[in-house]
Structures are given as structure tokens and as C-alpha cells.
Scaffold this active site. Structure first.
Site, PDB file in Angstrom:
ATOM      1  N   SER A   1       0.824  -1.203   0.000  1.00 35.36           N
ATOM      2  CA  SER A   1       0.000   0.000   0.000  1.00 35.36           C
ATOM      3  C   SER A   1       0.861   1.257   0.000  1.00 35.36           C
ATOM      4  O   SER A   1       1.655   1.467  -0.923  1.00 35.36           O
ATOM      5  CB  SER A   1      -0.959  -0.044   1.198  1.00 35.36           C
ATOM      6  OG  SER A   1      -1.971   0.927   1.091  1.00 35.36           O
TER       7      SER A   1
ATOM      8  N   ASP B   1      -6.010  -3.374  -1.876  1.00 36.01           N
ATOM      9  CA  ASP B   1      -4.893  -3.131  -0.965  1.00 36.01           C
ATOM     10  C   ASP B   1      -4.300  -4.444  -0.429  1.00 36.01           C
ATOM     11  O   ASP B   1      -5.033  -5.378  -0.096  1.00 36.01           O
ATOM     12  CB  ASP B   1      -5.443  -2.285   0.198  1.00 36.01           C
ATOM     13  CG  ASP B   1      -4.390  -1.708   1.100  1.00 36.01           C
ATOM     14  OD1 ASP B   1      -3.508  -2.463   1.549  1.00 36.01           O
ATOM     15  OD2 ASP B   1      -4.445  -0.509   1.385  1.00 36.01           O
TER      16      ASP B   1
END
Length: 291
Positions: free
Chosen positions: A39, A159
Site C-alpha cells: 500500500s 490493498d
């Protein structure tokens, strides 16, 4: 020769802590060739690899109050709190140009972690050229519920945090002998079950394996911390993380708060630097030239 990995946790705007750490490394001429980013960790790593010191701070502190970049209203107008088009197109191609050639020609090897919605399992994707592979960094940054799912080659990705927030086990399984782990939560932090779980279960019901992964995330996350701490006791890892609970939210819009967090990361990296050099002394996949 032994090899060391650099592991970068995500955390949205808490990633400014990581940005400070990486800029300290660049100031010291310390470059890790093997990086695993999740991320915001993956996003921060690309400017480190391209050698663009300060760029992550300029992006996040510079645009955090800009509604084109970050806005809760954006969740309803564009389906995302973070405007990923602005982050991955307008900023690197026009506003704060990214050095695509330096990244591509670097000897660094970046692995971006995302989560496959169908299986709920992590995907570890090599990023060799941001023009070709940057979509996987974007997927790694697509936070469930507040960002759109990213489709890549028929796979629906989000993510990497839900499936492998701190990929220390992956690093061990890949054969790395030592690990530098940058976390964005303070020492002693342990993840608890999210109060939003019922909402995840409702809105992501099309992806039951992803929902199950989100439910189990606290256990996986806390096991990763335990492993990293155990490896540090064995002198096989160095952990850099905030000393105190971070007051910056994932969606922080105050640039001064972000600058302070960046400064904390920079200073904490300086404190741990001799430990890092001692751990990495005979490793072949880092370069170090004191500035």
C-alpha cells in the site's frame, strides 16, 4: 553471500513516517536492492528507488488538503477517498514528475503486495517498470470500501493490507537472511477486530474469501509482528517504528501533522542506523556510501 530485504508497511497517510525513514537512508547513501512494499509502503518505495529524495513528503504534505487528492466527499463523487487517478497520473506525469527511467534502470527489485478479491490471498508482483507495472502499485493502495477495486488481467485486486500488512513471513520464505522492517504503528501495538466488519461483510459479500481474510486480519497482522520481533531478538532483523502511538489518521489532511511524522521517521532511522549497518555488513544486495 547473504541477502537482506527492506519491508515497508502501509497505513495511508501514516506512510509519512516511512517517507522520513527512506529519505534518511538516501541521505546516507544506503540503498536496498530488494524491497517489499504494501500500500503506502509500495508508493513510498518508488521515489526511493528513483532517487527522488523528498518527493513523498512533497506529495502528501503538499496535496493532503487538496480535494483533488484526498476528500471524504470523494467517496460519493468518485467512489474513493483518495483520488487514485490524481495520485497515479496527474502528480507523477505533470505536477511532481516521476523519474520513470531512473526507476526502470535501477538495480532495485520492488515487490508490491495486493490482495486478490476472489481468493482473499496476497499477490506479490515484481514492479520493473512503473509505466507497465504501476497498476499493481495502484492496486496495492486501493483500500477496501473507500477505494474502487482494481482489475488487472482479469483479477480483481485491492490493498495488500488485508492479506499481508507486514510481509515478513514472505520475506523469510523467499530466502532472505535478514530483514529491515519499517512499521507505521508504535511498539506494543496489536490489531483488533474492526468495528466495520459487518459493513465489509455486507458490501463485499460478492467476495466471501476477501471478507474472511479481513475477518482474520488481526491474527495474521499480530503474528507478523511477533515473527519480526523474534527475528530481531535473533539479530536477523531491525525494526524501525514510532515510539509513541501515531496521532495521524489514515486520511490526515493537516500538513503540519504529516511533516512532524516525517521528522519522527527520519530521526528514528538515524537512531537505528548503526544497528542496520551492523546487520547488513556482509550483505551483497545493498549499497552504502556515506554522504
Amino acid at each position: 553471500m547473504a541477502k537482506v530485504s527492506l519491508i515497508l508497511e502501509g497505513g495511508g497517510m501514516r506512510g509519512l513516517y516511512t517517507a522520513g525513514v527512506l529519505d534518511y537512508f538516501m541521505d546516507q547513501g544506503l540503498i536496498f536492492q530488494d524491497i517489499i512494499g504494501v500500500s503506502a509502503g509500495a508508493c513510498n518505495s518508488v521515489s526511493y528507488i528513483s532517487g527522488q529524495r523528498g518527493r513523498n513528503l512533497d506529495i502528501n504534505a503538499g496535496f493532503c488538503s487538496d480535494k483533488r487528492y484526498l476528500s471524504l466527499l470523494g467517496l460519493f463523487t468518485r467512489g474513493s477517498v483518495f483520488n487514485l487517478d490524481f495520485l497515479f497520473d496527474d502528480i507523477p506525469n505533470r505536477l511532481l514528475p516521476f523519474d520513470y527511467n531512473s526507476f526502470k534502470n535501477s538495480e532495485c527489485r520492488l515487490t508490491a503486495v495486493s490482495t486478490d478479491c476472489s481468493t482473499g490471498r496476497p499477490m506479490y508482483t515484481p514492479i520493473r517498470d512503473m509505466l507497465d507495472d504501476g497498476i499493481y502499485v495502484r492496486a496495492s493502495s486501493s483500500i477496501p470500501l473507500v477505494s474502487p477495486i482494481v482489475e488487472v488481467e482479469g483479477k480483481m485486486l485491492v490493498d495488500g493490507g488485508p492479506s499481508d500488512s507486514i510481509p515478513i513471513r514472505y520475506s523469510v520464505d523467499c530466502g532472505f537472511d535478514a530483514h529491515i522492517v519499517i512499521m507505521t504503528q508504535h511498539g506494543g501495538y496489536r490489531k483488533k477486530k474492526s468495528n466495520l466488519y459487518p459493513l465489509y461483510r455486507l458490501l463485499l459479500r460478492k467476495y466471501p474469501n476477501l471478507v474472511n481474510t479481513i475477518r482474520n486480519r488481526p491474527q495474521v497482522y499480530n503474528e507478523s509482528i511477533d515473527l519480526a520481533e523474534e527475528l530481531e531478538k535473533q539479530n536477523k532483523a531491525v525494526i524501525i517504528r514510532p515510539k509513541q502511538p501515531v496521532q495521524v489518521s489514515r486520511f490526515e489532511r493537516n500538513p503540519e501533522n504529516l511533516k512532524k511524522l516525517y521528522k519522527d521517521g527520519y530521526e528514528d532511522a538515524a537512531e537505528k542506523f548503526e544497528n542496520i549497518l551492523q546487520l547488513c555488513r556482509d550483505f551483497e544486495n545493498i549499497s552504502y556510501k556515506s554522504c
